[in-house]
Design a protein around this motif. Structure first.
Motif, PDB file in Angstrom:
ATOM      1  N   UNK A  55     -36.665  77.370 -11.934  1.00 24.90           N
ATOM      2  CA  UNK A  55     -35.860  76.571 -12.858  1.00 24.90           C
ATOM      3  C   UNK A  55     -34.577  76.099 -12.181  1.00 24.90           C
ATOM      4  N   UNK A  56     -33.919  77.006 -11.442  1.00 23.99           N
ATOM      5  CA  UNK A  56     -32.684  76.653 -10.736  1.00 23.99           C
ATOM      6  C   UNK A  56     -32.948  75.569  -9.701  1.00 23.99           C
ATOM      7  N   UNK A  57     -34.058  75.707  -8.968  1.00 24.55           N
ATOM      8  CA  UNK A  57     -34.390  74.713  -7.952  1.00 24.55           C
ATOM      9  C   UNK A  57     -34.687  73.358  -8.582  1.00 24.55           C
ATOM     10  N   UNK A  58     -35.399  73.350  -9.723  1.00 24.23           N
ATOM     11  CA  UNK A  58     -35.735  72.096 -10.379  1.00 24.23           C
ATOM     12  C   UNK A  58     -34.496  71.407 -10.939  1.00 24.23           C
ATOM     13  N   UNK A  59     -33.571  72.206 -11.487  1.00 23.26           N
ATOM     14  CA  UNK A  59     -32.319  71.637 -11.999  1.00 23.26           C
ATOM     15  C   UNK A  59     -31.527  70.995 -10.867  1.00 23.26           C
ATOM     16  N   UNK A  60     -31.520  71.645  -9.707  1.00 27.56           N
ATOM     17  CA  UNK A  60     -30.798  71.083  -8.565  1.00 27.56           C
ATOM     18  C   UNK A  60     -31.433  69.778  -8.099  1.00 27.56           C
ATOM     19  N   UNK A  61     -32.767  69.725  -8.107  1.00 23.58           N
ATOM     20  CA  UNK A  61     -33.460  68.510  -7.678  1.00 23.58           C
ATOM     21  C   UNK A  61     -33.214  67.371  -8.650  1.00 23.58           C
ATOM     22  N   UNK A  62     -33.210  67.693  -9.961  1.00 22.26           N
ATOM     23  CA  UNK A  62     -33.020  66.665 -10.982  1.00 22.26           C
ATOM     24  C   UNK A  62     -31.574  66.230 -11.127  1.00 22.26           C
ATOM     25  N   UNK A  63     -30.659  66.936 -10.453  1.00 23.14           N
ATOM     26  CA  UNK A  63     -29.261  66.549 -10.512  1.00 23.14           C
ATOM     27  C   UNK A  63     -28.508  67.173 -11.647  1.00 23.14           C
TER      28      UNK A  63
ATOM     29  N   UNK B 220     -48.700  81.944   9.234  1.00 18.67           N
ATOM     30  CA  UNK B 220     -47.349  82.483   9.000  1.00 18.67           C
ATOM     31  C   UNK B 220     -46.275  81.838   9.876  1.00 18.67           C
ATOM     32  N   UNK B 221     -46.645  81.375  11.063  1.00 21.46           N
ATOM     33  CA  UNK B 221     -45.662  80.756  11.949  1.00 21.46           C
ATOM     34  C   UNK B 221     -45.116  79.479  11.315  1.00 21.46           C
ATOM     35  N   UNK B 222     -46.014  78.624  10.833  1.00 21.72           N
ATOM     36  CA  UNK B 222     -45.589  77.377  10.190  1.00 21.72           C
ATOM     37  C   UNK B 222     -44.883  77.651   8.862  1.00 21.72           C
ATOM     38  N   UNK B 223     -45.416  78.605   8.097  1.00 17.14           N
ATOM     39  CA  UNK B 223     -44.884  78.852   6.758  1.00 17.14           C
ATOM     40  C   UNK B 223     -43.497  79.488   6.797  1.00 17.14           C
ATOM     41  N   UNK B 224     -43.295  80.453   7.670  1.00 15.73           N
ATOM     42  CA  UNK B 224     -41.978  81.088   7.776  1.00 15.73           C
ATOM     43  C   UNK B 224     -40.969  80.118   8.373  1.00 15.73           C
ATOM     44  N   UNK B 225     -41.415  79.278   9.305  1.00 15.06           N
ATOM     45  CA  UNK B 225     -40.514  78.248   9.836  1.00 15.06           C
ATOM     46  C   UNK B 225     -40.065  77.308   8.720  1.00 15.06           C
ATOM     47  N   UNK B 226     -40.981  76.924   7.835  1.00 11.37           N
ATOM     48  CA  UNK B 226     -40.628  76.068   6.705  1.00 11.37           C
ATOM     49  C   UNK B 226     -39.654  76.777   5.771  1.00 11.37           C
ATOM     50  N   UNK B 227     -39.949  78.034   5.450  1.00 10.16           N
ATOM     51  CA  UNK B 227     -39.121  78.765   4.492  1.00 10.16           C
ATOM     52  C   UNK B 227     -37.714  79.004   5.036  1.00 10.16           C
ATOM     53  N   UNK B 228     -37.616  79.351   6.305  1.00 14.27           N
ATOM     54  CA  UNK B 228     -36.305  79.583   6.911  1.00 14.27           C
ATOM     55  C   UNK B 228     -35.481  78.292   6.941  1.00 14.27           C
ATOM     56  N   UNK B 229     -36.129  77.190   7.316  1.00 14.23           N
ATOM     57  CA  UNK B 229     -35.427  75.912   7.381  1.00 14.23           C
ATOM     58  C   UNK B 229     -35.026  75.430   5.993  1.00 14.23           C
ATOM     59  N   UNK B 230     -35.922  75.573   5.026  1.00 13.96           N
ATOM     60  CA  UNK B 230     -35.612  75.152   3.658  1.00 13.96           C
ATOM     61  C   UNK B 230     -34.481  75.975   3.070  1.00 13.96           C
ATOM     62  N   UNK B 231     -34.425  77.254   3.418  1.00 12.81           N
ATOM     63  CA  UNK B 231     -33.369  78.128   2.902  1.00 12.81           C
ATOM     64  C   UNK B 231     -31.996  77.645   3.360  1.00 12.81           C
ATOM     65  N   UNK B 232     -31.826  77.397   4.649  1.00 16.17           N
ATOM     66  CA  UNK B 232     -30.534  76.941   5.172  1.00 16.17           C
ATOM     67  C   UNK B 232     -30.220  75.539   4.651  1.00 16.17           C
ATOM     68  N   UNK B 233     -31.226  74.689   4.600  1.00 16.32           N
ATOM     69  CA  UNK B 233     -31.041  73.317   4.109  1.00 16.32           C
ATOM     70  C   UNK B 233     -30.514  73.316   2.676  1.00 16.32           C
ATOM     71  N   UNK B 234     -31.126  74.121   1.810  1.00 13.14           N
ATOM     72  CA  UNK B 234     -30.696  74.161   0.410  1.00 13.14           C
ATOM     73  C   UNK B 234     -29.338  74.839   0.253  1.00 13.14           C
ATOM     74  N   UNK B 235     -29.071  75.873   1.028  1.00 14.07           N
ATOM     75  CA  UNK B 235     -27.789  76.552   0.934  1.00 14.07           C
ATOM     76  C   UNK B 235     -26.639  75.628   1.336  1.00 14.07           C
ATOM     77  N   UNK B 236     -26.929  74.649   2.183  1.00 15.95           N
ATOM     78  CA  UNK B 236     -25.893  73.711   2.604  1.00 15.95           C
ATOM     79  C   UNK B 236     -25.839  72.477   1.714  1.00 15.95           C
ATOM     80  N   UNK B 237     -26.953  71.775   1.575  1.00 17.57           N
ATOM     81  CA  UNK B 237     -26.960  70.505   0.867  1.00 17.57           C
ATOM     82  C   UNK B 237     -27.002  70.659  -0.656  1.00 17.57           C
ATOM     83  N   UNK B 238     -27.760  71.611  -1.156  1.00 18.93           N
ATOM     84  CA  UNK B 238     -27.995  71.708  -2.598  1.00 18.93           C
ATOM     85  C   UNK B 238     -26.966  72.583  -3.298  1.00 18.93           C
TER      86      UNK B 238
END
Length: 297
Positions: A267-275, A47-65
């Motif tokens: 679906x929303x995440x895939x659309x964002x990745x595909x542009x 859970x330490x690694x997984x929650x760290x990934x999820x928290x970081x990915x959340x902020x990363x996507x909210x900013x960049x994506x």
């Protein structure tokens, strides 16, 4: 676990991501306190690694994506170590867009100077290693490329894309509110039409007997009242079904508690990745964007 913030208030817009970050911090605290009985030594730190990934990915996507937070909020999260800056630096490099942890790419952590099994694409694994997990992070596969690994790299709620889940909830909530407005407008028009009809009927019935007219009106109002009550009850039931797991405080917390919502978020995440949907527009106020997230085979 993220350190406590200083007395200096966070920048404007931090309240957009604050509830999710606090929920993840509380989740991490609870997981650390859990008993390790019937668990492998390395499994207890998943859970330490997984929650760290999820928290970081959340902020990363909210900013960049999705461009929902400003660069000031993003820099604030990095400065106060609310997210893993080292992991984000790797995500910006081709081939590491879905990396679960910087631990799995360090050859010093594995025998023979290699990396983790989760970095091997599914199509390149032998049949008996398709379901293999990294013993330290619990990752099923975080290699980049088409069909290189599962969408949910951990196979649990910590592998969900919380930014996409939040966007899906917002869209669903907007659709529900729009539906309610249309229903209210329809009811208002029906009431106005009913009032006009009643006025016309009243003018025609003035020539009839007073007693008979009163009985007819009483019966008509009774029937109309029952019909309106039934319609309201049916509408309320439909709204409750539509708002399930889409409200601001769903029963599942910040994670997707239903397969329907999780599917919509994917679906929303895939659309964002595909542009698609204009997500690949240049960011004029949020800094430089990283390269495209997935490599084409």
């Amino acid at each position: 676990m993220p350190p406590r913030r200083s007395n200096k208030p966070p920048p404007a817009g931090y309240d957009i991501i604050e509830p999710v970050l606090e929920a993840l911090e509380n989740e991490l605290r609870d997981k650390v306190k859990e008993s390790n009985v019937n668990k492998r030594n390395t499994e207890s730190i998943w859970p330490v690694h997984q929650i760290n990934w999820q928290r970081t990915r959340y902020v990363y996507d909210m900013y960049y994506t999705y461009h929902r937070i400003s660069k000031q909020v993003y820099d604030y999260c990095i400065k106060h170590k609310l997210i893993d800056a080292g992991l984000i630096a790797k995500w910006k490099k081709p081939g590491y867009e879905r990396l679960c942890s910087t631990y799995v790419i360090n050859p010093a952590n594995y025998k023979f100077g290699t990396t983790s099994i989760c970095r091997v694409p599914m199509k390149d694994r032998p049949e008996n290693a398709r379901d293999a997990q990294d013993p330290t992070t619990g990752c099923l596969g975080c290699a980049s490329g088409k069909d290189a690994g599962p969408r949910n790299i951990f196979g649990n709620k910590y592998g969900q894309n919380l930014a996409a889940v939040q966007i899906a909830r917002e869209k669903r909530r907007e659709a529900t509110e729009e539906k309610k407005k249309k229903m209210m407008m329809m009811r208002k028009r029906e009431q106005e039409q009913e009032g006009e009809n009643n006025s016309n009927d009243h003018g025609e019935e003035e020539q009839e007997d007073e007693r008979g007219r009163g009985q007819n009106n009483a019966q008509q109002y009774k029937d109309d009242g029952e019909s309106e009550t039934d319609d309201e009850e049916e509408t309320d039931d439909e709204d409750d079904d539509d708002e399930d797991d889409f409200g601001p405080s769903p029963a599942a917390g910040v994670w997707a508690g239903s397969r329907k919502l999780e599917a919509e978020s994917e679906v929303i995440a895939q659309v964002a990745v595909d542009g698609g949907g204009g997500e690949e527009e240049e960011d004029t106020g949020n800094g430089n964007r990283p390269l495209k997230k997935l490599r084409a085979d």
